[in-house]
Scaffold this active site. Sequence first.
Site, PDB file in Angstrom:
ATOM      1  N   CYS A 111     120.242  37.090  -0.978  1.00  0.00           N
ATOM      2  CA  CYS A 111     121.075  37.203   0.219  1.00  0.00           C
ATOM      3  C   CYS A 111     121.830  35.888   0.489  1.00  0.00           C
ATOM      4  O   CYS A 111     122.793  35.581  -0.194  1.00  0.00           O
ATOM      5  CB  CYS A 111     120.245  37.642   1.412  1.00  0.00           C
ATOM      6  SG  CYS A 111     121.239  38.258   2.793  1.00  0.00           S
ATOM      7  N   HIS A 212     117.742  42.394  -0.504  1.00  0.00           N
ATOM      8  CA  HIS A 212     116.458  41.734  -0.261  1.00  0.00           C
ATOM      9  C   HIS A 212     115.357  42.340  -1.134  1.00  0.00           C
ATOM     10  O   HIS A 212     114.596  43.203  -0.679  1.00  0.00           O
ATOM     11  CB  HIS A 212     116.084  41.834   1.216  1.00  0.00           C
ATOM     12  CG  HIS A 212     116.855  40.901   2.082  1.00  0.00           C
ATOM     13  ND1 HIS A 212     116.417  39.630   2.384  1.00  0.00           N
ATOM     14  CD2 HIS A 212     118.065  41.045   2.692  1.00  0.00           C
ATOM     15  CE1 HIS A 212     117.317  39.036   3.159  1.00  0.00           C
ATOM     16  NE2 HIS A 212     118.325  39.872   3.351  1.00  0.00           N
ATOM     17  N   GLU A 214     112.604  41.086  -1.921  1.00  0.00           N
ATOM     18  CA  GLU A 214     111.278  40.766  -1.381  1.00  0.00           C
ATOM     19  C   GLU A 214     110.778  41.826  -0.408  1.00  0.00           C
ATOM     20  O   GLU A 214     109.572  41.872  -0.090  1.00  0.00           O
ATOM     21  CB  GLU A 214     111.292  39.387  -0.703  1.00  0.00           C
ATOM     22  CG  GLU A 214     111.820  39.329   0.716  1.00  0.00           C
ATOM     23  CD  GLU A 214     113.328  39.391   0.844  1.00  0.00           C
ATOM     24  OE1 GLU A 214     113.820  39.292   1.996  1.00  0.00           O
ATOM     25  OE2 GLU A 214     114.019  39.532  -0.187  1.00  0.00           O
TER      26      GLU A 214
END
Length: 234
Positions: A111, A212, A214
């Site tokens: 990001c 994202h 994660e």
Amino acid sequence: MSRPVIGITCYVEPARFTVWEMTAALLPYTYVEHVARVGGQPVILPPAGETGPLVERLDGLILAGGGDVGPERYGREPHERTGYVRPFRDDAELDLVRAALERGVPFLGVCRGMQILNVALGGSLHQHLPDVVGHHGHAPAPGRFGRMPVRTAAGSRLGEILGAETVDVAHYHHQAVERLGAGLTVTARAEDGTVEAVEVDGHPFALAVQWHPEADEESALFEALVRHTVPVAR
């Protein structure tokens, strides 16, 4: 054999934890979990001191998400929706990514990390993406990820890692690449044309995604980063 050391940049923000309320260096723990799960040793890197030389001690680097990059870094006046700018973090992370590129250290941008990479290489950013694409799908509500598909470029390293031409990913961003930085190749786009991933030409392993990873259970990007590390002599 010791685990490869993966540095992960972090936020510096007001925070509340246990009985305390104060400024803290912090990071969503999912980054740590992904890196540890795939065999790396995560180390959190606060934006303080001389960050560039730290690269010599790392086997890999992740630039995590966060607030907006200061628009003065790419020659623009701030948009009314540009926010959470932290100049000290911009300084630290621009130094880190330039050092990583110079030394060939494996790198993953997430990001904001992709935006820092683009700015470090002379690119610019759309400061408020809804003005460009006409919708809020990339960041549907404060504190809530959106889900949108991205299409990977044929023959790209990213496509090979993800194993699919189209993948559904977690989005939370209101800025994106405008002018592409020197030496970058676009390797994924959203359906509305937004640049969603880039790779650094000629680098052993340097890629960045606007989404994202994660936030998902799947760890392919983190695994690929760790797999491409070459242990630093210590």
